[in-house]
Design a protein around this motif. Structure first.
Motif, PDB file in Angstrom:
ATOM      1  N   ALA B 107      -8.676  -4.462   4.722  1.00 11.13           N
ATOM      2  CA  ALA B 107      -9.464  -3.223   4.655  1.00 11.13           C
ATOM      3  C   ALA B 107      -9.350  -2.378   5.928  1.00 11.13           C
ATOM      4  O   ALA B 107      -9.186  -1.155   5.830  1.00 11.13           O
ATOM      5  N   PRO B 108      -9.433  -2.970   7.123  1.00  8.52           N
ATOM      6  CA  PRO B 108      -9.330  -2.104   8.311  1.00  8.52           C
ATOM      7  C   PRO B 108      -8.005  -1.357   8.372  1.00  8.52           C
ATOM      8  O   PRO B 108      -7.963  -0.180   8.761  1.00  8.52           O
ATOM      9  N   THR B 109      -6.912  -2.008   7.976  1.00  8.92           N
ATOM     10  CA  THR B 109      -5.616  -1.326   8.012  1.00  8.92           C
ATOM     11  C   THR B 109      -5.556  -0.222   6.955  1.00  8.92           C
ATOM     12  O   THR B 109      -5.098   0.890   7.232  1.00  8.92           O
ATOM     13  N   ILE B 110      -6.022  -0.537   5.759  1.00  6.07           N
ATOM     14  CA  ILE B 110      -6.012   0.499   4.709  1.00  6.07           C
ATOM     15  C   ILE B 110      -6.934   1.657   5.114  1.00  6.07           C
ATOM     16  O   ILE B 110      -6.614   2.826   4.867  1.00  6.07           O
ATOM     17  N   ALA B 111      -8.038   1.329   5.760  1.00  2.00           N
ATOM     18  CA  ALA B 111      -8.943   2.388   6.250  1.00  2.00           C
ATOM     19  C   ALA B 111      -8.177   3.314   7.193  1.00  2.00           C
ATOM     20  O   ALA B 111      -8.275   4.545   7.090  1.00  2.00           O
ATOM     21  N   LEU B 131     -11.367  -3.771  -2.496  1.00  2.00           N
ATOM     22  CA  LEU B 131     -10.631  -3.538  -1.253  1.00  2.00           C
ATOM     23  C   LEU B 131     -10.654  -2.049  -0.885  1.00  2.00           C
ATOM     24  O   LEU B 131     -10.884  -1.680   0.270  1.00  2.00           O
ATOM     25  N   ALA B 132     -10.456  -1.197  -1.891  1.00  2.00           N
ATOM     26  CA  ALA B 132     -10.470   0.251  -1.660  1.00  2.00           C
ATOM     27  C   ALA B 132     -11.851   0.695  -1.179  1.00  2.00           C
ATOM     28  O   ALA B 132     -11.973   1.519  -0.264  1.00  2.00           O
ATOM     29  N   GLU B 133     -12.871   0.143  -1.817  1.00  2.00           N
ATOM     30  CA  GLU B 133     -14.260   0.476  -1.461  1.00  2.00           C
ATOM     31  C   GLU B 133     -14.534   0.141   0.006  1.00  2.00           C
ATOM     32  O   GLU B 133     -15.049   0.972   0.762  1.00  2.00           O
ATOM     33  N   ALA B 134     -14.187  -1.082   0.377  1.00  2.00           N
ATOM     34  CA  ALA B 134     -14.419  -1.527   1.755  1.00  2.00           C
ATOM     35  C   ALA B 134     -13.610  -0.663   2.731  1.00  2.00           C
ATOM     36  O   ALA B 134     -14.112  -0.283   3.798  1.00  2.00           O
ATOM     37  N   SER B 140     -14.641   6.149   6.587  1.00  2.00           N
ATOM     38  CA  SER B 140     -15.684   7.159   6.813  1.00  2.00           C
ATOM     39  C   SER B 140     -16.338   6.939   8.177  1.00  2.00           C
ATOM     40  O   SER B 140     -16.720   7.891   8.853  1.00  2.00           O
ATOM     41  N   GLU B 141     -16.435   5.698   8.585  1.00  2.00           N
ATOM     42  CA  GLU B 141     -17.008   5.413   9.907  1.00  2.00           C
ATOM     43  C   GLU B 141     -16.078   5.902  11.025  1.00  2.00           C
ATOM     44  O   GLU B 141     -16.536   6.418  12.041  1.00  2.00           O
ATOM     45  N   MET B 142     -14.757   5.728  10.801  1.00  2.00           N
ATOM     46  CA  MET B 142     -13.786   6.236  11.789  1.00  2.00           C
ATOM     47  C   MET B 142     -14.021   7.721  12.020  1.00  2.00           C
ATOM     48  O   MET B 142     -14.060   8.201  13.132  1.00  2.00           O
ATOM     49  N   LYS B 143     -14.189   8.428  10.933  1.00  2.00           N
ATOM     50  CA  LYS B 143     -14.355   9.871  11.006  1.00  2.00           C
ATOM     51  C   LYS B 143     -15.622  10.196  11.776  1.00  2.00           C
ATOM     52  O   LYS B 143     -15.634  11.088  12.627  1.00  2.00           O
ATOM     53  N   ASN B 144     -16.709   9.439  11.464  1.00  2.00           N
ATOM     54  CA  ASN B 144     -17.963   9.714  12.149  1.00  2.00           C
ATOM     55  C   ASN B 144     -17.856   9.456  13.646  1.00  2.00           C
ATOM     56  O   ASN B 144     -18.392  10.190  14.456  1.00  2.00           O
ATOM     57  N   LYS B 145     -17.097   8.406  13.978  1.00  2.36           N
ATOM     58  CA  LYS B 145     -16.928   8.074  15.391  1.00  2.36           C
ATOM     59  C   LYS B 145     -16.212   9.197  16.148  1.00  2.36           C
ATOM     60  O   LYS B 145     -16.446   9.415  17.323  1.00  2.36           O
ATOM     61  N   SER B 172     -17.503  -2.094 -13.573  1.00  2.00           N
ATOM     62  CA  SER B 172     -18.278  -2.052 -12.334  1.00  2.00           C
ATOM     63  C   SER B 172     -17.795  -0.889 -11.457  1.00  2.00           C
ATOM     64  O   SER B 172     -18.603  -0.169 -10.856  1.00  2.00           O
ATOM     65  N   ALA B 173     -16.477  -0.684 -11.400  1.00  3.50           N
ATOM     66  CA  ALA B 173     -15.927   0.416 -10.608  1.00  3.50           C
ATOM     67  C   ALA B 173     -16.386   1.757 -11.161  1.00  3.50           C
ATOM     68  O   ALA B 173     -16.758   2.668 -10.405  1.00  3.50           O
TER      69      ALA B 173
END
Lengths: 574, 574
Positions: B107-111, B131-134, B140-145, B172-173
Motif C-alpha cells: 500500500a505505501p508504494t501504491i500510495a 489494497l487500493a483503499e489502503a 491522501s495523507e501524503m497530500k495533506n502533509k 462490499s466495494a
C-alpha cells in the motif's frame, strides 16, 4: 509533487529516444545479425549481407564524392539485377532520392522523367544503355527548348555490366564516356557512416505513374512511409525471417511494393531474375527453394498455362502476393490447384504498393476451391499501417452502404499515402481533396467489410446511361474455355453511346484462321449472354495478343485506341 | 520545369497522408476484419473483437463523461483479466494515460504511485480493492502533509467484478462507494469516435520501475513507440495472424512488452490467467491450443519441474518468449526437451520491453541441445525498431571490443526508448547522458556481435578489487543436481571486502533438516570449486525459498538485506 496537467507529456525528444524512421537501419541490422547469409543471388554472383552493406555504403560515399546528396535525384534504369536492389539503400544513404525507371518506357518518356526529376546521375544496366543515351539526348533538347540560356546539366552516367550479357555492349558504353559501376564503387568508402534523413518526411523515392492521357506524374515517397510499409508487408504476408524471395515483380514498380526494404528487415535472400518466363520462375523456385514472390495476375496466368516441360515441382509452400489488377477467380483457383498460396492485395504507386489485403478467413477453408477463389478475388480489408480506407460517394464523400452493390470511389488516408506528386500542385489538390487520397478506382463494400474493385473510374463503360463494370464482363469472358486472357473496354455505340468490346487472347490450339476466330467470337458472345445482363454482353470480340506494361498489366489505353479505330457499333449489327 | 534543389522535399503533410502513429488503429482494424473472432477469453467470459472494440469505446466515452481525458492518468490495479487488456485501448482512446500498477506492491508504494501520477481514476479488480483503499488513504495523507491548503482530489474509484471470485468482495466495494465497472461502461457510447493523439509523441502509458534504493521511477511511453513495438514484436517472434496468446507475463509489466497492442495488430486471441501455476499454464495451452506466451525464466523453471499430473501434452508448437533475467542454459535446454520453442530476449521497462533478441541461427541446429542452449542464453542482437545498441566503456562511451570478455555498459538509442521518467529531470539527465539510454546493465559483446549481460551494475560483486559476475556464479550453482533455483549476491567479507553468497531453493526430496541443508551447502561449494575461479566460489550458501517480484524476478535487494543480516564472512571461516 503531484502531477499538474500535461506534466505527463512534458518530456522532449532527445538524441537517445528519437530518430527519424528510415528503412536504412534494416540493412545495418541484417549485416550485423547475418553477415554471412546471402542477400542477393544473380546467376553466379552471390552477395552476403555484409557485402551488400559495404557495397551500398560505397555507393553512397561515391555519389557524395560527386556532390550527389540531399535534394538530388538519381535515376536507375535496370531490370531485377543486384544494382536495382542496392540502389534502394545506397542512394538514400547519400541523402539522395531514388528514381527507379520503368525499363519498358520509350526514350521520349524517359527523357521527360530525366528532365522533370532533374536527375543528377543515371545508373543504367548495359542492355539499356542505348535507351538511356537516346533519352538523354531528347532531355537535353527539352532543356534547350525551354530557353533562357540554361545549359542542360548532363547527369553522371554510370553503366552496370552483367556477366549474363554480351561484354561488347558494356565496353561500347564505357568508350562513350560512361563510368563502369564497379569502378565507380571502388571510389567509395565501404565504411562510410551514413547519417540518415534529417526528417523522416524527407523523400526516399520517386516513381512515375504511366500516364494514359497526361504526362507521367512523379509519386514522391518518404522515409517514414517506406519504413512502415517495409514492416507491414511481412506482417500481413507472414513473411518470416530468412524468407527466400524471387524478384518477378519489377523493383522499379513502386520499389517492389517496398519488399526491397522488407527483405533487409527480415534478413531474407533476394533471387534476381533478368527476364520473367514460366520456365525461369519454376526453375528458380526449385533451385533456390523460393518461399515468396510477387506477381501480377498475368504472370500467374503464364505459370498456370506453362507447358509441362517448363514446370518443376514446388520444393515447399510457395507464397505468392498478387496485385496490379483484379485476378479472375479462375487464376486464383488455378494457382491454388498448383500448390501456390496466393495472397491477393490491391494498391497503387501512390500508396507504397498494397493498401488492402484479401485476408483469407479460416472458415473459408471448408468451401470449394472455386468458392474460395471468388472470395479471394475481392480486394479485401485495409493493410496494417494504413489508418483508414473506405468506399465513398465521390461527390458527397459519404461512405456507401456495405451491400456489395452500391458503387463508390475507393479512398485512403494515413501513413501509407505518398507525399504527393512532384511539381504538380493541381494534381495534388485534386488527389487529396476532402482529406482523403482519391484512388480513382470504383468499387463496392461487401457486408463482411471487404471491398471489391469494380473498375478504374476511366475504365467504366456507360451504356444507355447505365454503368457497366468492365471487370465483371472480363470475368465472364475469362470463363470461356478457349480464352487465355481477356480485357474489355468501351467501344462507341451508335445506339447506346458505349458498349463493351472484348479483346481476347486464345489458348493454344484454338483459333488460327480468321473464320475460326470469328466463330470463337460468336461463341463467346452467346456464352456471355447466359451469364450477364443483356446490355453487359460484349457486342464485339477481337482476337489477338494483348498489349501489356512492364508489370504485366494490360494496357487498356492501347485497347481503347484500337476500339476507336474500329469505329462505332451500329444498331443494325445487333 | 526542371527540378530545383529541394523541390523533391517540398510536399507538406496533409490530412490524407499523415496521421500520428498510435496502436489504437490496430483495434479498429481487428474489429473490421475479424468482428466475430475471439479477442479475450477469461473463464466463461468470451469477447469478440467487435465487443472489445465497443467496450473500449464505451470506456473512453465514460471516462470523458467524467472529464478524464488528455493530460490525465488512470491507474489500473488488476491481474491478467479482461479489464487489464481493455484499459490499453479504452484509456488512450480518451486521450488519457494508462498506469498499470504492479499488484504485488504494498500500500505505501501504491500510495506513492497514485500520488506521484496524480491518478484521476483507479480501476481496481475486486480482489485488490482493499489494497487500493489502503493505498488511497495513505496517498491522501501524503497530500495533506504537503500542506499549502491543497485538498487531495479523490480519484474516481471503479471496481471490476470477476465471476471466478467471491461476489461479497465486489458488493462490499460497491457499498463503500466504488462504481461497478460494467455499470460504468453502460454510461459510455459504444460508437464513440475517438480522435487519437494530437502528436504521436503524446504519452500512452506510464509504468513504475520497482526502485531498490530510491523511490520508484515513472517510465513514460508514447504512442509512436507503442505502435512501433507492437509491430516489431510479432515480426521478431514470427507471431502470425490469429496467434493464440496466453497471458502469463503480467500486463502491468511494461504493458506486457507491448503484446497487448500486438495482439490487436495480428488479430489474435488473448487467454487470461488470474494466477500462474504450472497446472494452469499447461491446461490453458491444451484447452485453447495456445501458440505463444511470454514468461520470466523462473516460470519456465516451474514448467520444467512441474509434477507429472500437472502436465498436459502440447497441442502443437508453442513459442515462448523469455526475458526479465538471463535464463540459465539448463532452463533453455529443459524447455527445448519439453517441445517448447524458446526465444530469448532482453530489455527494460524503459525500452518498451525487449531491446535484443537472441536470433537462433539455422547453423546452430546441428549442435547439441546443451550447446544451443548456451548460445541461446546470450541476450543477442538488437530488435527491429531499435536503431542502435552497443556495449560501451561507461566512462569514455567507446564501444568495447567484440571479444566476449571485455565488460561494458549496455546502451540503447532509437525509437524504442522511453520519453523519460516522470517529474525526474535529474534521473533523465543521467539516463540519457551522451546521447544514449544507459541500461545500467553490464555485459560483453561476442565475436559474432551477440551481446551477453553479465550483471546489473549494482549486482556486481567486488572481491579483492576484482569484479565477479553474480550471473556466472549462479550458472555454476544451478548445475548442481540438488538446486532448483539460485541467486547470488555480495556479502560483506572481512578479508576481501565482498564475497559471493548463494541463496538456493532445493529440489523436492533434497534437504529438509538443518543438517542435510548444511551438507548440501558444503557440497555446492566444493562443486563450484571445480568450476569457477577460487575467488568466485560462494563462501556461504543459504537454503530456502527465494523472494520474487510479481513477474517472477528474484528480488536481489531482499537477498542483499538478508546477506547484510548475516554479518561479514570472517577470514577464519574460509
Amino acid at each position: 509533487m503531484g502531477a499538474s496537467p500535461r506534466d505527463i507529456d512534458d518530456l522532449p525528444k532527445n538524441g537517445a529516444n528519437y530518430m527519424p524512421l528510415t528503412p536504412l537501419w534494416f540493412l545495418d541490422r541484417a549485416a550485423q545479425v547475418y553477415p554471412e547469409r546471402k542477400s542477393l543471388i544473380h546467376g553466379s554472383v552471390h552477395y552476403t549481407w555484409q557485402q551488400t552493406n559495404e557495397r551500398c555504403r560505397r555507393m553512397a560515399s561515391a555519389l557524395l564524392n560527386h556532390s550527389i546528396g540531399p535534394g538530388k535525384t538519381v535515376a536507375v534504369i535496370a531490370p531485377n539485377v543486384p544494382v536495382s536492389y542496392e540502389a534502394h539503400f545506397g542512394i538514400p544513404m547519400a541523402g539522395a532520392v531514388l528514381n527507379s525507371v520503368n525499363i519498358r518506357l520509350n526514350a521520349p518518356t524517359i527523357a521527360f522523367l530525366i528532365y522533370h526529376s532533374a536527375a543528377s546521375a543515371i545508373i543504367v544496366d548495359q542492355e539499356f544503355f542505348p535507351l538511356a543515351e537516346a533519352s538523354l539526348k531528347l532531355a537535353s533538347e527539352m532543356k534547350n527548348k525551354e530557353g533562357g540560356g540554361h545549359q542542360f546539366k548532363w547527369p553522371l552516367l554510370i553503366v552496370v555490366g552483367d556477366e549474363i550479357c554480351d561484354r561488347g555492349a558494356l565496353e561500347s558504353a564505357i568508350n562513350k564516356g560512361a563510368i563502369e559501376f564497379e569502378e565507380f564503387l571502388k571510389g567509395g568508402d565501404p565504411n562510410y557512416v551514413w547519417k540518415g534523413p534529417q526528417d523522416e518526411w524527407d523523400s526516399i523515392a520517386l516513381g512515375y505513374t504511366s500516364g494514359t492521357t497526361s504526362s507521367p506524374k512523379g509519386v514522391v515517397l518518404h522515409h517514414r512511409g517506406a519504413y512502415l510499409m517495409a514492416l507491414s508487408g511481412p506482417l500481413i504476408w507472414g513473411m518470416g525471417e530468412g524468407a527466400i524471395y524471387l524478384w518477378t515483380l519489377p523493383m522499379f514498380h513502386c520499389n517492389g511494393w517496398c519488399f526491397t526494404w522488407s527483405l533487409a528487415a527480415v534478413c531474407g535472400t533476394s533471387i534476381c531474375l533478368r527476364q520473367v518466363t514460366a520456365k525461369a520462375v519454376y526453375s528458380a523456385i526449385a533451385e533456390y527453394e523460393v518461399t515468396h514472390f510477387c506477381a501480377a495476375p498475368v504472370v500467374l496466368n503464364t505459370l498456370i498455362n506453362a507447358s509441362q516441360q517448363d514446370i518443376c515441382p514446388l520444393p515447399g509452400p510457395v507464397h505468392v502476393m498478387t496485385a496490379g489488377a483484379a485476378p479472375p477467380p479462375h487464376v486464383l483457383a488455378g494457382m491454388s490447384k498448383k500448390g501456390f498460396i496466393v495472397t491477393h492485395t490491391y494498391g497503387l504507386s501512390e500508396t507504397y504498393g498494397p493498401s488492402t489485403v484479401c485476408v483469407r478467413k479460416p472458415e473459408w477453408a471448408s468451401l470449394s476451391i472455386e468458392a474460395q477463389a471468388r472470395l479471394n478475388a475481392r480486394q479485401g480489408v485495409r493493410y496494417i499501417g494504413l489508418e483508414a480506407l473506405d468506399v465513398v460517394d465521390p461527390t458527397t464523400m459519404v461512405p456507401v452502404p456495405a451491400d456489395g452493390t452500391t458503387m463508390g470511389e475507393i479512398v485512403m488516408r494515413g501513413n501509407l499515402v505518398m507525399k504527393g506528386y512532384l511539381k504538380n500542385p493541381k494534381a495534388n489538390e485534386e488527389t487529396f481533396k476532402g482529406g482523403w487520397f482519391h484512388s480513382g478506382d470504383l468499387g463496392v463494400k461487401h457486408p463482411d467489410g471487404y471491398i471489391e474493385v469494380k473498375d478504374r473510374s476511366k475504365d467504366i463503360i456507360i451504356s444507355g446511361g447505365e454503368n457497366i463494370s468492365s471487370l465483371e464482363v472480363e470475368k465472364a469472358v475469362y470463363e470461356h474455355p478457349a480464352v487465355l486472357e481477356a480485357s474489355v473496354v468501351a467501344r462507341k455505340d451508335e445506339r447506346w453511346g458505349e458498349s463493351p468490346c472484348a479483346f481476347v487472347a486464345l489458348r493454344e490450339g484454338t483459333g488460327g484462321s480468321k473464320e475460326e476466330e470469328a466463330k470463337v467470337g460468336e461463341d463467346i458472345i452467346s456464352f456471355c449472354k447466359k451469364r450477364l445482363p443483356g446490355y453487359w454482353v460484349p457486342k464485339s470480340v477481337v482476337v489477338g495478343p494483348l498489349p501489356k506494361t512492364a508489370t504485366g498489366k494490360v494496357q487498356k489505353h492501347v485497347l481503347r485506341a484500337r476500339a476507336k479505330e474500329l469505329g462505332p457499333v451500329w444498331a443494325s449489327k445487333m
